[in-house]
Enzyme design. Structure first.
Site, short mmCIF file in Angstrom:
data_model
loop_
_atom_site.label_atom_id
_atom_site.label_comp_id
_atom_site.label_asym_id
_atom_site.label_seq_id
_atom_site.Cartn_x
_atom_site.Cartn_y
_atom_site.Cartn_z
N HIS A 125 4.89 2.24 -8.00
CA HIS A 125 3.76 1.01 -8.06
C HIS A 125 2.86 0.98 -9.20
CE1 HIS A 125 4.15 1.53 -3.46
NE2 HIS A 125 4.60 0.25 -3.82
N GLY A 155 0.84 -1.28 0.04
CA GLY A 155 -0.12 -0.02 -0.03
C GLY A 155 0.76 1.07 -0.13
N SER A 166 7.48 4.35 -0.54
CA SER A 166 6.24 4.80 0.38
C SER A 166 6.81 5.63 1.44
CB SER A 166 5.48 3.54 0.69
OG SER A 166 5.18 2.81 -0.40
N LYS A 185 13.85 -1.35 -7.08
CA LYS A 185 14.58 -0.33 -6.09
C LYS A 185 14.92 -1.38 -5.11
CE LYS A 185 12.21 2.04 -2.93
NZ LYS A 185 13.04 1.68 -1.50
#
Ligand code: PAF
Length: 280
Positions: A37, A31, A186, A149
């Site tokens: 993403h 998430g 994130s 990454k």
């Protein structure tokens, strides 16, 4: 887009798709989705009939409870982004759904999972293998997509898939960077604007290190010294490794593929950022 919370529902939906002859792409995520993403999801949408994106903040891969607590949770925005990218299914289970019992399975793929992140975050890759093997089992995808990454993570997942006999293609997708060069993550949302600007120095220095004609040790020392000289950055490790085995290499002639992997603490909280650069 379907939002599914139960494993049984996911399996039956995917069985229906399989019976229609549809191919399935899986994009596992935790998430807090960003453009990195989105690039994985778009690629899966292009290459498969059905794209499943899992959104699950997997507790077993966090060796630091504080890191898990402050990890951003943005399910509603995530689903909007996935819908825009053309994904057909978001799978967002609860922790109880995935781990009704503690997962006691142990995965061990040295040296791939024991160096670098493996050494700094004991148990991290074991947790990654636990969740990714479960997701592979529920979805049995034709292709699974991961961001480069997390360079070491892909190497570990490939070994796990091989070990457990999963047959899907594991597709590694290039790092997506902010304009400043900072690798999208994130965790970047946890940085202040000032810290974000400071963090851009990580890639700047990595890139510069490819242009200097230094030997391996000099390159290592250059990167560590330059990054540590920036107020607010502190290198945890920088390893120049064989891009396949992830073992430290003594010279540029030691391997056909060579990558420098780095982890840097940024700011006062501090936030742990990872990145890498290809030398060869
Ligand atoms: O890279 C991540 O976001 C996670 O490690 C993954 C692969 C989704 C497993 O939880």
């Amino acid at each position: 887009m379907l939002i599914i919370h139960k494993i049984s529902e996911l399996k039956s939906q995917l069985l229906r798709e399989r019976n229609l002859g549809h191919t399935i792409g899986l994009v596992p995520t935790m998430g807090a989705l960003h453009d990195g993403h989105a690039s994985l999801v778009k690629r899966s949408v292009n290459e498969n009939d059905i794209t499943v994106v899992s959104i699950f903040l997997n507790p077993t891969q966090f060796n630091d409870k504080k890191d898990l607590e402050r990890y951003p949770r943005t399910l509603e925005a995530d689903c909007k982004l996935l819908e825009k990218c053309g994904a057909q299914i978001a799978f967002a289970p609860s922790v109880e759904e995935i781990y009704p019992e503690p997962d006691t399975r142990m995965f061990s793929y040295p040296p791939t999972d024991s160096v670098m992140e493996g050494a700094m975050r004991p148990g991290h890759f074991n947790g990654v293998c636990q969740i990714v093997s479960k997701l592979f089992e529920y979805t049995n995808p034709d292709r699974a997509y991961f961001g480069e990454k997390d360079y070491q993570q892909i190497a570990v997942i490939k070994r796990m898939a091989d070990d457990l006999g999963f047959k899907m293609d594991i597709i590694s997708c290039p790092v997506i960077r902010e304009k400043s060069g900072l690798a999208m993550s994130s965790r970047n949302t946890l940085l202040t604007d000032k810290e974000r600007a400071i963090a851009a120095n990580i890639y700047k220095v990595l890139k510069e290190s490819t242009t200097l004609g230094l030997d391996v040790k000099q390159t290592h020392d250059f990167v560590v010294e330059q990054i540590n000289s920036v107020d607010g950055l502190e290198v945890q490790y920088f390893s120049i490794v064989d891009g396949e085995t992830l073992i430290d290499i003594p010279s540029w002639q030691s391997a056909d593929s060579i990558v420098g992997c780095i982890t840097v603490f940024c700011g006062s909280k501090p936030i742990r950022l990872i990145d890498h650069i290809r030398y060869k």
